[in-house]
Write a protein that holds these residues in place. Sequence first.
Motif, PDB file in Angstrom:
ATOM      1  N   LEU A   1       0.814  -1.213   0.000  1.00  0.00           N
ATOM      2  CA  LEU A   1       0.000   0.000   0.000  1.00  0.00           C
ATOM      3  C   LEU A   1       0.851   1.269   0.000  1.00  0.00           C
ATOM      4  O   LEU A   1       0.551   2.233  -0.706  1.00  0.00           O
ATOM      5  CB  LEU A   1      -0.931  -0.013   1.221  1.00  0.00           C
ATOM      6  N   ILE A   2       1.938   1.270   0.764  1.00  0.00           N
ATOM      7  CA  ILE A   2       2.779   2.480   0.856  1.00  0.00           C
ATOM      8  C   ILE A   2       3.470   2.755  -0.479  1.00  0.00           C
ATOM      9  O   ILE A   2       3.448   3.883  -0.983  1.00  0.00           O
ATOM     10  CB  ILE A   2       3.811   2.343   1.995  1.00  0.00           C
ATOM     11  N   LYS A   3       4.063   1.706  -1.062  1.00  0.00           N
ATOM     12  CA  LYS A   3       4.736   1.882  -2.359  1.00  0.00           C
ATOM     13  C   LYS A   3       3.747   2.301  -3.440  1.00  0.00           C
ATOM     14  O   LYS A   3       4.039   3.167  -4.276  1.00  0.00           O
ATOM     15  CB  LYS A   3       5.437   0.584  -2.770  1.00  0.00           C
ATOM     16  N   LYS A   4       2.567   1.683  -3.406  1.00  0.00           N
ATOM     17  CA  LYS A   4       1.537   2.026  -4.383  1.00  0.00           C
ATOM     18  C   LYS A   4       1.097   3.472  -4.205  1.00  0.00           C
ATOM     19  O   LYS A   4       0.901   4.206  -5.180  1.00  0.00           O
ATOM     20  CB  LYS A   4       0.343   1.085  -4.227  1.00  0.00           C
ATOM     21  N   GLY A   5       0.950   3.903  -2.943  1.00  0.00           N
ATOM     22  CA  GLY A   5       0.542   5.274  -2.652  1.00  0.00           C
ATOM     23  C   GLY A   5       1.555   6.282  -3.158  1.00  0.00           C
ATOM     24  O   GLY A   5       1.184   7.297  -3.763  1.00  0.00           O
ATOM     25  N   ILE A   6       2.838   6.011  -2.915  1.00  0.00           N
ATOM     26  CA  ILE A   6       3.906   6.926  -3.384  1.00  0.00           C
ATOM     27  C   ILE A   6       3.894   6.997  -4.912  1.00  0.00           C
ATOM     28  O   ILE A   6       3.992   8.084  -5.502  1.00  0.00           O
ATOM     29  CB  ILE A   6       5.284   6.463  -2.867  1.00  0.00           C
TER      30      ILE A   6
ATOM     31  N   ILE B   1      -3.715  10.397   5.826  1.00  0.00           N
ATOM     32  CA  ILE B   1      -3.699   9.947   4.424  1.00  0.00           C
ATOM     33  C   ILE B   1      -5.099  10.029   3.832  1.00  0.00           C
ATOM     34  O   ILE B   1      -5.300  10.495   2.705  1.00  0.00           O
ATOM     35  CB  ILE B   1      -3.129   8.522   4.319  1.00  0.00           C
ATOM     36  N   TYR B   2      -6.086   9.580   4.613  1.00  0.00           N
ATOM     37  CA  TYR B   2      -7.476   9.668   4.157  1.00  0.00           C
ATOM     38  C   TYR B   2      -7.844  11.116   3.854  1.00  0.00           C
ATOM     39  O   TYR B   2      -8.416  11.421   2.796  1.00  0.00           O
ATOM     40  CB  TYR B   2      -8.421   9.103   5.221  1.00  0.00           C
ATOM     41  N   SER B   3      -7.530  12.018   4.771  1.00  0.00           N
ATOM     42  CA  SER B   3      -7.897  13.425   4.599  1.00  0.00           C
ATOM     43  C   SER B   3      -7.233  14.030   3.364  1.00  0.00           C
ATOM     44  O   SER B   3      -7.855  14.824   2.636  1.00  0.00           O
ATOM     45  CB  SER B   3      -7.513  14.223   5.849  1.00  0.00           C
ATOM     46  N   TYR B   4      -5.986  13.637   3.097  1.00  0.00           N
ATOM     47  CA  TYR B   4      -5.266  14.124   1.913  1.00  0.00           C
ATOM     48  C   TYR B   4      -6.009  13.716   0.640  1.00  0.00           C
ATOM     49  O   TYR B   4      -6.278  14.552  -0.240  1.00  0.00           O
ATOM     50  CB  TYR B   4      -3.842  13.568   1.912  1.00  0.00           C
ATOM     51  N   PHE B   5      -6.345  12.428   0.545  1.00  0.00           N
ATOM     52  CA  PHE B   5      -6.996  11.950  -0.673  1.00  0.00           C
ATOM     53  C   PHE B   5      -8.452  12.410  -0.760  1.00  0.00           C
ATOM     54  O   PHE B   5      -8.974  12.618  -1.863  1.00  0.00           O
ATOM     55  CB  PHE B   5      -6.911  10.426  -0.762  1.00  0.00           C
TER      56      PHE B   5
ATOM     57  N   PRO C   1     -11.198   7.928  -1.311  1.00  0.00           N
ATOM     58  CA  PRO C   1     -10.589   6.897  -0.460  1.00  0.00           C
ATOM     59  C   PRO C   1     -11.566   6.040   0.363  1.00  0.00           C
ATOM     60  O   PRO C   1     -11.129   5.202   1.132  1.00  0.00           O
ATOM     61  CB  PRO C   1      -9.705   7.724   0.477  1.00  0.00           C
ATOM     62  N   GLN C   2     -12.893   6.225   0.193  1.00  0.00           N
ATOM     63  CA  GLN C   2     -13.825   5.482   1.042  1.00  0.00           C
ATOM     64  C   GLN C   2     -13.695   3.975   0.844  1.00  0.00           C
ATOM     65  O   GLN C   2     -13.821   3.216   1.798  1.00  0.00           O
ATOM     66  CB  GLN C   2     -15.265   5.919   0.770  1.00  0.00           C
ATOM     67  N   ASN C   3     -13.422   3.533  -0.386  1.00  0.00           N
ATOM     68  CA  ASN C   3     -13.289   2.081  -0.584  1.00  0.00           C
ATOM     69  C   ASN C   3     -12.121   1.515   0.222  1.00  0.00           C
ATOM     70  O   ASN C   3     -12.192   0.384   0.729  1.00  0.00           O
ATOM     71  CB  ASN C   3     -13.155   1.740  -2.069  1.00  0.00           C
TER      72      ASN C   3
ATOM     73  N   LEU D   1     -12.221  -1.373   3.431  1.00  0.00           N
ATOM     74  CA  LEU D   1     -11.385  -2.578   3.496  1.00  0.00           C
ATOM     75  C   LEU D   1     -10.296  -2.473   4.558  1.00  0.00           C
ATOM     76  O   LEU D   1      -9.379  -3.282   4.596  1.00  0.00           O
ATOM     77  CB  LEU D   1     -10.759  -2.843   2.121  1.00  0.00           C
ATOM     78  N   GLU D   2     -10.404  -1.435   5.409  1.00  0.00           N
ATOM     79  CA  GLU D   2      -9.480  -1.212   6.525  1.00  0.00           C
ATOM     80  C   GLU D   2      -8.039  -1.004   6.066  1.00  0.00           C
ATOM     81  O   GLU D   2      -7.102  -1.348   6.767  1.00  0.00           O
ATOM     82  CB  GLU D   2      -9.574  -2.369   7.533  1.00  0.00           C
ATOM     83  N   MET D   3      -7.896  -0.438   4.870  1.00  0.00           N
ATOM     84  CA  MET D   3      -6.570  -0.071   4.385  1.00  0.00           C
ATOM     85  C   MET D   3      -6.189   1.338   4.841  1.00  0.00           C
ATOM     86  O   MET D   3      -5.003   1.661   4.920  1.00  0.00           O
ATOM     87  CB  MET D   3      -6.538  -0.136   2.852  1.00  0.00           C
ATOM     88  N   LEU D   4      -7.194   2.159   5.088  1.00  0.00           N
ATOM     89  CA  LEU D   4      -6.987   3.519   5.590  1.00  0.00           C
ATOM     90  C   LEU D   4      -7.903   3.763   6.776  1.00  0.00           C
ATOM     91  O   LEU D   4      -8.979   3.166   6.869  1.00  0.00           O
ATOM     92  CB  LEU D   4      -7.307   4.554   4.507  1.00  0.00           C
ATOM     93  N   LYS D   5      -7.464   4.645   7.662  1.00  0.00           N
ATOM     94  CA  LYS D   5      -8.303   5.032   8.797  1.00  0.00           C
ATOM     95  C   LYS D   5      -9.137   6.245   8.420  1.00  0.00           C
ATOM     96  O   LYS D   5      -8.624   7.223   7.878  1.00  0.00           O
ATOM     97  CB  LYS D   5      -7.435   5.355  10.018  1.00  0.00           C
ATOM     98  N   LYS D   6     -10.417   6.164   8.717  1.00  0.00           N
ATOM     99  CA  LYS D   6     -11.312   7.289   8.446  1.00  0.00           C
ATOM    100  C   LYS D   6     -10.803   8.529   9.184  1.00  0.00           C
ATOM    101  O   LYS D   6     -10.517   8.479  10.375  1.00  0.00           O
ATOM    102  CB  LYS D   6     -12.727   6.952   8.920  1.00  0.00           C
TER     103      LYS D   6
END
Length: 397
Positions: free
Chosen positions: A69-74, A147-151, A132-134, A138-143
Amino acid sequence: MKVVFLALAFPKMDKSKYLYTQLVSQFHENGHDITVVAPAYDENLTGLQIEEGVKVIRVKTLPLFGVGLIKKGIANVLLPYQYKLALKKYAVHLNFDIIITPTPPISLYGVASWLKQKSKGKLYLILRDIFPQNAVDLEMLKKNGLIYSYFRRKEKKLYKASDAIGCMSQGNIDYVIKHNPDLNAEKLHLLPNWGDLLPMASKSEIDALREKEGLREKTVVIFGGNIGIPQKLENIVSLAKACQNEENLFFLVMGKGNERDSLEKLVDNQGLTNISIRDGLPQNEYMKWVQMADIGLISLHENFTIPNIPSKALSYYNTKTPILASIDTNTDFGEIIENLNVGVWAEAGNTSELKRKLLELNNNPKLREQMGNNGYNYMKEHLTGKKAYMTILNQCK
């Protein structure tokens, strides 16, 4: 008109015919000057390429698929900068009439809005992923995490900057309006998943494939595509386990993804012999397997709160294969397949109900044939690349 298409997943146009390559072909065939900007799949084939007569700028990026997830995000955050540099490097005149970008990824907002400013063209958003809601589902990001707020800010900006937004279903439209009350709802309209019908194999080819695989007397239930968290294929393994005593049923899972290894271990640990996990195939070969199958599987994680509409259904429509869907209750896909009479569904995680629906199809070949024909005819009439092209063109006038 002069059009630019900003893509994340865009196979070589001579290798795969799917919704985005078909859409780009429609623009090209109708005389528009279209340029595609997309990742390079081969580091030896970067820069400006001509694919099926279309200008495609292949951009070298960090790995976007099959990574954490981190590499994909970058990699996704860097995309707009890499795309801007590529457009400048190849001296592309930025006088576009239409800028088209799909989600995923949301991160292309940066280059899309930049192109809109430079060209004064209209920005058309193909909404295929509500992020980012999806990822929260799937518990990949915290509401409400950083990171959620950025996206989420990027998402809101993209909606605001877009002149028109094509949504997969009415459920998608309703969801976006509900969660973005400041958005001009008139921007949103239906743009269902589309695909041009591909030629089907002959009966003799399909019979030979069944014979070769030892499946002549079996009812084959197939899933093809990404094997990841969103698909929750553990639910399909549970279904296969529940069907061990149904001797004529056989499950095929074909594809790759981050969850493939764990899925194979799950099948091995449970000693299941009525399910096989295979590698993915080139599109023309894979379609033969789908045509050979009697039932096509769709599987979505039960935790989704966003209304996903799987594009996988198109391959089943194309091959006259009825659908068995294991889906969450927040999608309107179940309602769609019921209304079209192209398949049946059960709530993801409810194995007994999913088995009951499967046996309903298994025991009724005439129903399967009717549903398969319904899907084929609906796709032929309503889900072509030309229909999608005309919808986008009309919205951008």
